[in-house]
Design a protein around this motif. Structure first.
Motif, PDB file in Angstrom:
ATOM      1  N   LYS A 276      44.188  55.592  34.885  1.00 29.68           N
ATOM      2  CA  LYS A 276      45.487  55.868  34.257  1.00 29.68           C
ATOM      3  C   LYS A 276      46.545  54.891  34.781  1.00 29.68           C
ATOM      4  CE  LYS A 276      45.084  60.827  33.214  1.00 29.68           C
ATOM      5  NZ  LYS A 276      45.562  62.183  33.585  1.00 29.68           N
ATOM      6  N   SER A 277      46.556  54.714  36.090  1.00 31.99           N
ATOM      7  CA  SER A 277      47.490  53.780  36.722  1.00 31.99           C
ATOM      8  C   SER A 277      47.269  52.360  36.192  1.00 31.99           C
ATOM      9  CB  SER A 277      47.293  53.813  38.237  1.00 31.99           C
ATOM     10  OG  SER A 277      47.999  52.775  38.868  1.00 31.99           O
ATOM     11  N   ASN A 278      46.010  51.975  36.096  1.00 29.29           N
ATOM     12  CA  ASN A 278      45.668  50.626  35.659  1.00 29.29           C
ATOM     13  C   ASN A 278      46.096  50.367  34.213  1.00 29.29           C
ATOM     14  OD1 ASN A 278      44.275  48.038  36.135  1.00 29.29           O
ATOM     15  ND2 ASN A 278      42.872  48.783  34.579  1.00 29.29           N
ATOM     16  N   GLN A 279      45.921  51.378  33.348  1.00 35.02           N
ATOM     17  CA  GLN A 279      46.314  51.226  31.940  1.00 35.02           C
ATOM     18  C   GLN A 279      47.815  50.927  31.812  1.00 35.02           C
ATOM     19  OE1 GLN A 279      44.946  54.831  30.101  1.00 35.02           O
ATOM     20  NE2 GLN A 279      42.789  54.244  30.240  1.00 35.02           N
ATOM     21  N   ILE A 280      48.607  51.617  32.621  1.00 35.69           N
ATOM     22  CA  ILE A 280      50.054  51.378  32.601  1.00 35.69           C
ATOM     23  C   ILE A 280      50.374  49.965  33.098  1.00 35.69           C
ATOM     24  CG2 ILE A 280      52.281  52.060  33.584  1.00 35.69           C
ATOM     25  CD1 ILE A 280      51.136  54.948  33.728  1.00 35.69           C
ATOM     26  N   ARG A 281      49.738  49.578  34.187  1.00 32.88           N
ATOM     27  CA  ARG A 281      50.010  48.245  34.748  1.00 32.88           C
ATOM     28  C   ARG A 281      49.571  47.136  33.800  1.00 32.88           C
ATOM     29  NH1 ARG A 281      48.415  49.655  41.102  1.00 32.88           N
ATOM     30  NH2 ARG A 281      50.534  50.252  41.696  1.00 32.88           N
ATOM     31  N   GLU A 282      48.430  47.317  33.137  1.00 31.64           N
ATOM     32  CA  GLU A 282      47.953  46.282  32.208  1.00 31.64           C
ATOM     33  C   GLU A 282      48.927  46.078  31.047  1.00 31.64           C
ATOM     34  OE1 GLU A 282      43.159  45.759  32.487  1.00 31.64           O
ATOM     35  OE2 GLU A 282      43.867  47.451  31.275  1.00 31.64           O
ATOM     36  N   LYS A 283      49.615  47.161  30.641  1.00 28.93           N
ATOM     37  CA  LYS A 283      50.568  47.064  29.532  1.00 28.93           C
ATOM     38  C   LYS A 283      51.926  46.516  29.969  1.00 28.93           C
ATOM     39  CE  LYS A 283      48.540  50.845  26.832  1.00 28.93           C
ATOM     40  NZ  LYS A 283      48.678  52.262  26.429  1.00 28.93           N
ATOM     41  N   SER A 284      52.329  46.826  31.199  1.00 33.05           N
ATOM     42  CA  SER A 284      53.714  46.534  31.596  1.00 33.05           C
ATOM     43  C   SER A 284      53.870  45.308  32.485  1.00 33.05           C
ATOM     44  CB  SER A 284      54.316  47.753  32.314  1.00 33.05           C
ATOM     45  OG  SER A 284      53.604  48.030  33.501  1.00 33.05           O
ATOM     46  N   LEU A 285      52.781  44.791  33.043  1.00 32.58           N
ATOM     47  CA  LEU A 285      52.889  43.679  33.991  1.00 32.58           C
ATOM     48  C   LEU A 285      52.216  42.417  33.454  1.00 32.58           C
ATOM     49  CD1 LEU A 285      51.974  45.543  37.327  1.00 32.58           C
ATOM     50  CD2 LEU A 285      54.258  44.953  36.508  1.00 32.58           C
ATOM     51  N   PRO A 286      52.661  41.251  33.917  1.00 25.57           N
ATOM     52  CA  PRO A 286      51.946  40.011  33.550  1.00 25.57           C
ATOM     53  C   PRO A 286      50.522  40.023  34.126  1.00 25.57           C
ATOM     54  CG  PRO A 286      53.627  39.588  35.224  1.00 25.57           C
ATOM     55  CD  PRO A 286      53.823  41.003  34.777  1.00 25.57           C
ATOM     56  N   PRO A 287      49.593  39.278  33.513  1.00 23.67           N
ATOM     57  CA  PRO A 287      48.165  39.416  33.877  1.00 23.67           C
ATOM     58  C   PRO A 287      47.812  38.995  35.295  1.00 23.67           C
ATOM     59  CG  PRO A 287      48.508  37.628  32.293  1.00 23.67           C
ATOM     60  CD  PRO A 287      49.794  38.375  32.366  1.00 23.67           C
ATOM     61  N   ASN A 288      48.676  38.245  35.977  1.00 24.68           N
ATOM     62  CA  ASN A 288      48.371  37.829  37.346  1.00 24.68           C
ATOM     63  C   ASN A 288      49.270  38.510  38.389  1.00 24.68           C
ATOM     64  OD1 ASN A 288      46.215  36.115  36.761  1.00 24.68           O
ATOM     65  ND2 ASN A 288      47.600  34.437  36.240  1.00 24.68           N
ATOM     66  N   HIS A 289      49.800  39.672  38.040  1.00 28.44           N
ATOM     67  CA  HIS A 289      50.667  40.393  38.972  1.00 28.44           C
ATOM     68  C   HIS A 289      49.815  41.027  40.093  1.00 28.44           C
ATOM     69  CE1 HIS A 289      53.622  43.213  40.565  1.00 28.44           C
ATOM     70  NE2 HIS A 289      54.548  42.575  39.873  1.00 28.44           N
ATOM     71  N   PRO A 290      50.258  40.917  41.369  1.00 24.28           N
ATOM     72  CA  PRO A 290      49.480  41.490  42.482  1.00 24.28           C
ATOM     73  C   PRO A 290      49.214  42.992  42.357  1.00 24.28           C
ATOM     74  CG  PRO A 290      51.138  39.982  43.322  1.00 24.28           C
ATOM     75  CD  PRO A 290      51.407  40.134  41.849  1.00 24.28           C
ATOM     76  N   ASP A 291      50.120  43.756  41.711  1.00 26.17           N
ATOM     77  CA  ASP A 291      49.866  45.193  41.551  1.00 26.17           C
ATOM     78  C   ASP A 291      48.647  45.454  40.676  1.00 26.17           C
ATOM     79  OD1 ASP A 291      52.026  45.697  43.122  1.00 26.17           O
ATOM     80  OD2 ASP A 291      53.297  46.536  41.538  1.00 26.17           O
ATOM     81  N   LEU A 292      48.408  44.565  39.743  1.00 24.81           N
ATOM     82  CA  LEU A 292      47.225  44.684  38.895  1.00 24.81           C
ATOM     83  C   LEU A 292      45.956  44.415  39.722  1.00 24.81           C
ATOM     84  CD1 LEU A 292      46.818  45.370  35.941  1.00 24.81           C
ATOM     85  CD2 LEU A 292      46.950  42.940  35.399  1.00 24.81           C
ATOM     86  N   ALA A 293      46.055  43.450  40.632  1.00 25.42           N
ATOM     87  CA  ALA A 293      44.939  43.189  41.551  1.00 25.42           C
ATOM     88  C   ALA A 293      44.633  44.423  42.396  1.00 25.42           C
ATOM     89  CB  ALA A 293      45.270  41.993  42.451  1.00 25.42           C
ATOM     90  N   GLN A 294      45.689  45.120  42.847  1.00 24.64           N
ATOM     91  CA  GLN A 294      45.505  46.338  43.639  1.00 24.64           C
ATOM     92  C   GLN A 294      44.786  47.410  42.822  1.00 24.64           C
ATOM     93  OE1 GLN A 294      46.263  46.825  46.966  1.00 24.64           O
ATOM     94  NE2 GLN A 294      45.056  48.681  46.646  1.00 24.64           N
ATOM     95  N   SER A 295      45.163  47.546  41.544  1.00 25.46           N
ATOM     96  CA  SER A 295      44.492  48.505  40.669  1.00 25.46           C
ATOM     97  C   SER A 295      43.009  48.196  40.549  1.00 25.46           C
ATOM     98  CB  SER A 295      45.119  48.481  39.264  1.00 25.46           C
ATOM     99  OG  SER A 295      46.172  49.395  39.172  1.00 25.46           O
ATOM    100  N   TYR A 296      42.693  46.942  40.263  1.00 24.02           N
ATOM    101  CA  TYR A 296      41.286  46.557  40.128  1.00 24.02           C
ATOM    102  C   TYR A 296      40.525  46.790  41.433  1.00 24.02           C
ATOM    103  CZ  TYR A 296      42.592  44.195  35.750  1.00 24.02           C
ATOM    104  OH  TYR A 296      43.048  43.899  34.483  1.00 24.02           O
ATOM    105  N   ASN A 297      41.182  46.486  42.553  1.00 26.11           N
ATOM    106  CA  ASN A 297      40.568  46.708  43.866  1.00 26.11           C
ATOM    107  C   ASN A 297      40.225  48.186  44.067  1.00 26.11           C
ATOM    108  OD1 ASN A 297      40.194  45.662  46.846  1.00 26.11           O
ATOM    109  ND2 ASN A 297      41.369  47.541  47.011  1.00 26.11           N
ATOM    110  N   ASN A 298      41.172  49.075  43.734  1.00 28.79           N
ATOM    111  CA  ASN A 298      40.953  50.506  43.934  1.00 28.79           C
ATOM    112  C   ASN A 298      39.808  51.035  43.073  1.00 28.79           C
ATOM    113  OD1 ASN A 298      43.095  50.497  45.699  1.00 28.79           O
ATOM    114  ND2 ASN A 298      44.573  51.300  44.229  1.00 28.79           N
ATOM    115  N   ILE A 299      39.777  50.580  41.820  1.00 32.98           N
ATOM    116  CA  ILE A 299      38.697  51.005  40.922  1.00 32.98           C
ATOM    117  C   ILE A 299      37.350  50.480  41.429  1.00 32.98           C
ATOM    118  CG2 ILE A 299      37.761  50.749  38.580  1.00 32.98           C
ATOM    119  CD1 ILE A 299      40.731  50.685  37.614  1.00 32.98           C
TER     120      ILE A 299
END
Length: 242
Positions: A13-36
């Motif tokens: 759920k967190s990742n879906q929001i980040r993928e829509k709202s952040l640029p594709p190389n944003h570090p928060d997106l990396a954190q999401s992928y790491n957690n999954i």
């Protein structure tokens, strides 16, 4: 808490929001992928774990300076995955990269160093050099003891790793001592059906098995198996081992 399906649900759920709202190389997106990726590792779905950890690493390599501690976390997690699947030739490369970054970026008693030393210890264990492995696991343990509270699960994991090495070296009384220290913390800190508690029962059972006390070994193996059946997906490798 060992509730991996719930963890995955919320991370996605967190990742879906980040993928829509952040640029594709944003570090928060990396954190999401790491957690999954970490959850997929825990449930034994290693190909999926690789997929997400590599996505995380790719973003961090583009978005962060080369000595950023988050980059070390990515290298560390991929190294652990290679170790889990038994590709031991690739493990040292990733753990060495993680350690070099941490040596430049972090103070010497930072808890992330404990992870690096422990992982290097695992490499020496897989090579059969148990005394060298014990040396690194004890360095890891000293940092964890100084940095974390006495009932922290990471301290239990550290006791467990040292117990594992004593068991490998045939020092069963020492192995039992450290496994029981680990178990006491897990028993207080974790939910009763947490997989780490099952691992703890399994390890104690293994020592009793090596000592020839088969009835005690059987008792601990059964406790372990009961938890694994409740906590893990039906095709998890740890359930097969049990």
């Amino acid at each position: 808490m060992g509730a991996y399906s719930k963890a995955l649900e919320f991370y996605e759920k967190s990742n879906q929001i980040r993928e829509k709202s952040l640029p594709p190389n944003h570090p928060d997106l990396a954190q999401s992928y790491n957690n999954i990726g970490q959850v997929y590792h825990d449930i034994g779905h290693y190909s999926k774990a690789f997929e997400f950890h590599e996505k995380s690493l790719t973003i961090r390599q583009k978005a962060l300076p080369p000595n950023h501690p988050d980059l070390a976390i990515s290298y560390n997690n991929i190294g652990q995955l290679y170790n889990t699947i038994g590709d031991y030739l690739k493990v040292p490369e990733f753990h060495d990269k993680a350690l070099k970054i941490r040596q430049k970026a972090l103070p010497p008693n930072h808890p992330d160093f404990a992870s690096s030393y422990n992982n290097i210890g695992i490499v020496h264990n897989d090579m059969g050099d148990y005394s060298k492995a014990l040396q690194f696991c004890e360095k890891s343990h000293q940092i964890i003891e100084n940095a974390l509270p006495q009932n922290h699960p990471a301290l239990a994991t550290s006791y467990n790793n040292i117990g594992f090495l004593y068991n490998k070296m045939g020092d069963y009384s020492k192995a039992l001592e450290f496994y029981e220290k680990s178990h006491q913390i897990y028993d207080k800190a974790l939910s009763p059906n947490h997989p780490n508690l099952a691992l703890s029962y399994n390890n104690i059972g293994g020592v009793y098995n090596n000592m020839g006390d088969y009835s005690k070994a059987f008792d601990f193996y059964e406790k372990s198996h009961t938890i694994y059946e409740k906590a893990l997906p039906p095709n998890h490798p740890d359930l097969a081992l049990s």
